[in-house]
Motif scaffolding. Structure first.
Motif, PDB file in Angstrom:
ATOM      1  N   PHE A 114      -9.818  -7.013   4.775  1.00  0.00           N
ATOM      2  CA  PHE A 114      -8.038  -6.678   4.842  1.00  0.00           C
ATOM      3  C   PHE A 114      -7.104  -5.498   5.836  1.00  0.00           C
ATOM      4  O   PHE A 114      -8.596  -4.944   5.679  1.00  0.00           O
ATOM      5  N   ALA A 115      -6.128  -5.302   6.385  1.00  0.00           N
ATOM      6  CA  ALA A 115      -5.829  -4.600   7.176  1.00  0.00           C
ATOM      7  C   ALA A 115      -4.976  -3.252   5.767  1.00  0.00           C
ATOM      8  O   ALA A 115      -4.701  -3.793   4.602  1.00  0.00           O
ATOM      9  N   ARG A 116      -5.477  -1.902   6.642  1.00  0.00           N
ATOM     10  CA  ARG A 116      -5.500  -1.308   5.881  1.00  0.00           C
ATOM     11  C   ARG A 116      -3.826  -0.543   5.841  1.00  0.00           C
ATOM     12  O   ARG A 116      -3.728  -1.216   6.501  1.00  0.00           O
ATOM     13  N   THR A 117      -2.788  -0.088   4.193  1.00  0.00           N
ATOM     14  CA  THR A 117      -1.798  -0.342   4.877  1.00  0.00           C
ATOM     15  C   THR A 117      -1.513   0.679   5.869  1.00  0.00           C
ATOM     16  O   THR A 117      -0.208  -0.276   6.196  1.00  0.00           O
ATOM     17  N   GLU A 118      -1.308   1.969   6.011  1.00  0.00           N
ATOM     18  CA  GLU A 118      -0.921   2.179   7.981  1.00  0.00           C
ATOM     19  C   GLU A 118      -1.188   0.994   8.766  1.00  0.00           C
ATOM     20  O   GLU A 118       0.060   1.639   9.407  1.00  0.00           O
ATOM     21  N   GLU A 122       2.040   0.275  10.924  1.00  0.00           N
ATOM     22  CA  GLU A 122       2.033   0.790  12.392  1.00  0.00           C
ATOM     23  C   GLU A 122       1.691   0.018  13.648  1.00  0.00           C
ATOM     24  O   GLU A 122       2.810  -0.213  14.225  1.00  0.00           O
ATOM     25  N   LEU A 123       0.578  -1.176  12.969  1.00  0.00           N
ATOM     26  CA  LEU A 123       0.594  -2.696  14.716  1.00  0.00           C
ATOM     27  C   LEU A 123       1.827  -3.251  14.449  1.00  0.00           C
ATOM     28  O   LEU A 123       2.547  -3.820  14.948  1.00  0.00           O
ATOM     29  N   THR A 128       4.631  -2.705   4.235  1.00  0.00           N
ATOM     30  CA  THR A 128       3.600  -3.419   3.383  1.00  0.00           C
ATOM     31  C   THR A 128       4.417  -4.071   2.168  1.00  0.00           C
ATOM     32  O   THR A 128       5.069  -3.513   1.409  1.00  0.00           O
ATOM     33  N   GLY A 129       4.434  -5.210   1.689  1.00  0.00           N
ATOM     34  CA  GLY A 129       5.066  -5.891   0.602  1.00  0.00           C
ATOM     35  C   GLY A 129       6.176  -6.569   0.684  1.00  0.00           C
ATOM     36  O   GLY A 129       6.490  -7.661  -0.221  1.00  0.00           O
TER      37      GLY A 129
END
Length: 185
Positions: A114-118, A122-123, A128-129
Motif C-alpha cells: 500500500f502506498a504510504r500516506t505522504e 503528494e502524488l 488520505t481517507g
C-alpha cells in the motif's frame, strides 16, 4: 414492532445534499475538478460531509448508507518488469481486495504494498481517507472490482475528507486506465 424476519430501517442521522459534481467543483481538490472539466464521470454528484465522518464505517452509520453501496479506493505501489508501479484499486466497502494475488498478478508486480500516506497525498493532490480514482495521475491503472462497475450508483471518496461522490459504476469503468476485474476476496 417489526416481525422477526422483517428488517427495520434506521434513518440516517444526517441528510446528504447531492448536487451535480460539474456544478460544485469547489467541493473537490484540483485534480478531481480537472478530470470533471475534461468530461470524465458526467453522471457524478457530490455532497459535502463532515471530516470526522469521512471514514467508511463512520460515514455509513451517520448517513444511513449500506457499505455494499460504497467503494473504497486504495493506492498500491511496487516494482515489476524493471519499472515502478502505482495503481488504484476499488472494491466495495463490504469486501477486501485481493492485493497479494489478483492485483499483484494483473500488474505484473514482483512486490506490491500500500502506498504510504505522504507519498499518496503528494502524488495525487488528494487527502488520505478521501482519495478517489477520479483525477489520478495519467498512466496509473485503475482496477475496479466487477461489483463496483456493476452498480448503477456507487459512493466513493471526493478526493478529500469533506465530500463524497455518487457516480454510476459505468462512469468509473470509463475512466482513463480503468480495468474491470474480479478483485474481491
Amino acid at each position: 414492532m417489526a416481525e422477526e424476519n422483517e428488517s427495520v430501517t434506521i434513518p440516517p442521522t444526517r441528510p446528504l445534499e447531492w448536487r451535480p459534481l460539474a456544478d460544485a467543483l469547489g467541493l473537490v481538490p484540483g485534480p478531481v475538478a480537472d478530470a470533471v472539466r475534461a468530461g470524465h464521470v458526467p453522471g457524478a454528484r457530490v455532497a459535502p460531509v463532515e471530516d470526522e465522518l469521512a471514514d467508511t464505517a463512520e460515514f455509513c452509520a451517520a448517513y444511513g448508507v449500506a457499505p455494499e453501496l460504497t467503494a473504497n479506493c486504495v493506492l498500491v505501489r511496487g516494482r515489476g518488469g524493471g519499472r515502478d508501479i502505482h495503481a488504484a484499486v476499488l472494491v466495495l466497502a463490504s469486501d477486501r481486495a485481493d492485493v497479494n494475488r489478483a492485483v499483484k498478478k494483473h500488474l505484473g508486480a514482483s512486490r506490491l504494498s500500500f502506498a504510504r500516506t505522504e507519498e499518496a497525498e503528494e502524488l495525487t493532490g488528494m487527502t488520505t481517507g478521501g482519495i478517489t480514482p477520479i483525477g489520478l495521475p495519467a498512466g496509473w491503472p485503475i482496477l475496479l472490482d466487477t461489483a463496483v462497475a456493476a452498480l448503477s450508483d456507487v459512493l466513493i471518496g471526493g478526493g478529500g475528507r469533506t465530500a463524497k461522490i455518487l457516480v454510476p459504476g459505468r462512469d468509473l469503468a470509463a475512466l482513463p486506465g480503468a480495468e474491470v476485474l474480479a478483485l474481491a476476496l
